[in-house]
Design a protein around this motif. Structure first.
Motif, PDB file in Angstrom:
ATOM      1  N   GLN A  47      -2.323 -44.708  -9.710  1.00 28.40           N
ATOM      2  CA  GLN A  47      -3.701 -44.235  -9.681  1.00 28.40           C
ATOM      3  C   GLN A  47      -3.961 -43.274 -10.847  1.00 28.40           C
ATOM      4  N   GLN A  48      -3.008 -42.412 -11.134  1.00 27.79           N
ATOM      5  CA  GLN A  48      -3.139 -41.491 -12.270  1.00 27.79           C
ATOM      6  C   GLN A  48      -3.155 -42.260 -13.591  1.00 27.79           C
ATOM      7  N   VAL A  49      -2.347 -43.300 -13.686  1.00 28.30           N
ATOM      8  CA  VAL A  49      -2.329 -44.122 -14.898  1.00 28.30           C
ATOM      9  C   VAL A  49      -3.688 -44.779 -15.108  1.00 28.30           C
ATOM     10  N   ARG A  50      -4.283 -45.321 -14.049  1.00 32.23           N
ATOM     11  CA  ARG A  50      -5.611 -45.930 -14.157  1.00 32.23           C
ATOM     12  C   ARG A  50      -6.651 -44.906 -14.588  1.00 32.23           C
ATOM     13  N   ASP A  51      -6.583 -43.705 -14.017  1.00 36.06           N
ATOM     14  CA  ASP A  51      -7.539 -42.653 -14.384  1.00 36.06           C
ATOM     15  C   ASP A  51      -7.405 -42.280 -15.862  1.00 36.06           C
ATOM     16  N   GLU A  52      -6.169 -42.180 -16.339  1.00 39.55           N
ATOM     17  CA  GLU A  52      -5.956 -41.859 -17.751  1.00 39.55           C
ATOM     18  C   GLU A  52      -6.413 -42.998 -18.645  1.00 39.55           C
ATOM     19  N   GLY A  53      -6.214 -44.238 -18.202  1.00 41.57           N
ATOM     20  CA  GLY A  53      -6.658 -45.390 -18.976  1.00 41.57           C
ATOM     21  C   GLY A  53      -8.169 -45.442 -19.129  1.00 41.57           C
ATOM     22  N   ARG A  54      -8.880 -44.951 -18.133  1.00 38.07           N
ATOM     23  CA  ARG A  54     -10.342 -44.914 -18.226  1.00 38.07           C
ATOM     24  C   ARG A  54     -10.819 -43.892 -19.251  1.00 38.07           C
ATOM     25  N   LYS A  55     -10.018 -42.878 -19.520  1.00 38.67           N
ATOM     26  CA  LYS A  55     -10.404 -41.835 -20.473  1.00 38.67           C
ATOM     27  C   LYS A  55     -10.247 -42.276 -21.926  1.00 38.67           C
ATOM     28  N   VAL A  56      -9.493 -43.344 -22.142  1.00 41.52           N
ATOM     29  CA  VAL A  56      -9.207 -43.807 -23.499  1.00 41.52           C
ATOM     30  C   VAL A  56     -10.460 -44.432 -24.101  1.00 41.52           C
ATOM     31  N   THR A  57     -10.712 -44.120 -25.367  1.00 36.85           N
ATOM     32  CA  THR A  57     -11.797 -44.768 -26.097  1.00 36.85           C
ATOM     33  C   THR A  57     -11.208 -46.022 -26.735  1.00 36.85           C
ATOM     34  N   TRP A  58     -11.498 -47.163 -26.156  1.00 37.10           N
ATOM     35  CA  TRP A  58     -10.928 -48.413 -26.622  1.00 37.10           C
ATOM     36  C   TRP A  58     -11.728 -48.942 -27.805  1.00 37.10           C
ATOM     37  N   PRO A  59     -11.045 -49.540 -28.801  1.00 33.27           N
ATOM     38  CA  PRO A  59     -11.783 -50.094 -29.949  1.00 33.27           C
ATOM     39  C   PRO A  59     -12.553 -51.355 -29.548  1.00 33.27           C
ATOM     40  N   THR A  60     -13.619 -51.591 -30.296  1.00 28.43           N
ATOM     41  CA  THR A  60     -14.396 -52.805 -30.044  1.00 28.43           C
ATOM     42  C   THR A  60     -13.640 -54.002 -30.620  1.00 28.43           C
ATOM     43  N   ARG A  61     -14.115 -55.193 -30.291  1.00 31.21           N
ATOM     44  CA  ARG A  61     -13.488 -56.409 -30.809  1.00 31.21           C
ATOM     45  C   ARG A  61     -13.578 -56.439 -32.332  1.00 31.21           C
ATOM     46  N   LYS A  62     -14.719 -56.015 -32.863  1.00 29.58           N
ATOM     47  CA  LYS A  62     -14.930 -56.013 -34.312  1.00 29.58           C
ATOM     48  C   LYS A  62     -13.973 -55.029 -34.997  1.00 29.58           C
ATOM     49  N   GLU A  63     -13.817 -53.829 -34.422  1.00 26.08           N
ATOM     50  CA  GLU A  63     -12.891 -52.844 -34.995  1.00 26.08           C
ATOM     51  C   GLU A  63     -11.459 -53.364 -34.988  1.00 26.08           C
ATOM     52  N   THR A  64     -11.071 -54.026 -33.916  1.00 23.12           N
ATOM     53  CA  THR A  64      -9.722 -54.577 -33.827  1.00 23.12           C
ATOM     54  C   THR A  64      -9.507 -55.667 -34.866  1.00 23.12           C
ATOM     55  N   LEU A  65     -10.495 -56.538 -35.052  1.00 21.64           N
ATOM     56  CA  LEU A  65     -10.403 -57.614 -36.028  1.00 21.64           C
ATOM     57  C   LEU A  65     -10.293 -57.046 -37.447  1.00 21.64           C
ATOM     58  N   ILE A  66     -11.149 -56.076 -37.777  1.00 23.07           N
ATOM     59  CA  ILE A  66     -11.124 -55.482 -39.122  1.00 23.07           C
ATOM     60  C   ILE A  66      -9.793 -54.789 -39.379  1.00 23.07           C
ATOM     61  N   THR A  67      -9.308 -54.044 -38.396  1.00 26.23           N
ATOM     62  CA  THR A  67      -8.027 -53.343 -38.562  1.00 26.23           C
ATOM     63  C   THR A  67      -6.878 -54.334 -38.748  1.00 26.23           C
ATOM     64  N   THR A  68      -6.878 -55.409 -37.971  1.00 21.55           N
ATOM     65  CA  THR A  68      -5.831 -56.426 -38.088  1.00 21.55           C
ATOM     66  C   THR A  68      -5.866 -57.076 -39.461  1.00 21.55           C
ATOM     67  N   LEU A  69      -7.059 -57.409 -39.942  1.00 18.01           N
ATOM     68  CA  LEU A  69      -7.174 -58.011 -41.274  1.00 18.01           C
ATOM     69  C   LEU A  69      -6.704 -57.045 -42.360  1.00 18.01           C
ATOM     70  N   VAL A  71      -4.433 -54.762 -42.072  1.00 15.86           N
ATOM     71  CA  VAL A  71      -2.969 -54.712 -42.018  1.00 15.86           C
ATOM     72  C   VAL A  71      -2.388 -55.912 -42.756  1.00 15.86           C
ATOM     73  N   PHE A  72      -2.930 -57.096 -42.521  1.00 19.81           N
ATOM     74  CA  PHE A  72      -2.432 -58.291 -43.211  1.00 19.81           C
ATOM     75  C   PHE A  72      -2.634 -58.184 -44.718  1.00 19.81           C
ATOM     76  N   VAL A  73      -3.803 -57.688 -45.141  1.00 19.81           N
ATOM     77  CA  VAL A  73      -4.071 -57.519 -46.575  1.00 19.81           C
ATOM     78  C   VAL A  73      -3.068 -56.547 -47.189  1.00 19.81           C
ATOM     79  N   MET A  74      -2.814 -55.431 -46.519  1.00 18.39           N
ATOM     80  CA  MET A  74      -1.878 -54.445 -47.063  1.00 18.39           C
ATOM     81  C   MET A  74      -0.452 -54.999 -47.107  1.00 18.39           C
ATOM     82  N   VAL A  75      -0.074 -55.829 -46.144  1.00 21.73           N
ATOM     83  CA  VAL A  75       1.253 -56.450 -46.166  1.00 21.73           C
ATOM     84  C   VAL A  75       1.382 -57.371 -47.377  1.00 21.73           C
TER      85      VAL A  75
END
Length: 101
Positions: A47-69, A71-75
């Motif tokens: 229950q505490q883990v779920r509560d802490e997970g709700r506090k996290v600011t999760w990235p949007t799908r677009k932010e995740t895609l841009i960040t992943t790209l 990383v690949f470019v830098m590699v």
């Protein structure tokens, strides 16, 4: 040689601020020990883990895609850089040692 009392006082103050005992037993006391953390059952833990997970600011799908790209470019950029450096060093070593000439 004169004793430097001012330096001794400064050192005692620094040690007290860090929470470490002063040298030769003449200074700040050691900090009190922390109490042991309260033990909880598995259900309450989840229950505490779920509560802490709700506090996290999760990235949007677009932010995740841009960040992943990015990383690949830098590699790819880093790989090309190291290939070029490796080839230059190989050429210089061959030139200096006269291997393969």
């Amino acid at each position: 040689m004169a004793s430097n009392e001012a330096t001794k006082k400064v050192d005692l103050g620094r040690n007290a601020a860090r929470g470490t005992p002063a040298p030769r037993g003449g200074g700040a006391p050691t900090p009190p020990a922390r109490p042991a953390p309260k033990r909880v059952g598995p259900f309450e833990f989840l229950q505490q883990v779920r509560d802490e997970g709700r506090k996290v600011t999760w990235p949007t799908r677009k932010e995740t895609l841009i960040t992943t790209l990015m990383v690949f470019v830098m590699v790819v950029v880093a790989s090309l850089f190291f290939v070029v450096v490796d080839q230059v060093l190989r050429y210089l070593v061959t030139l200096v040692l006269g291997i393969g000439a």
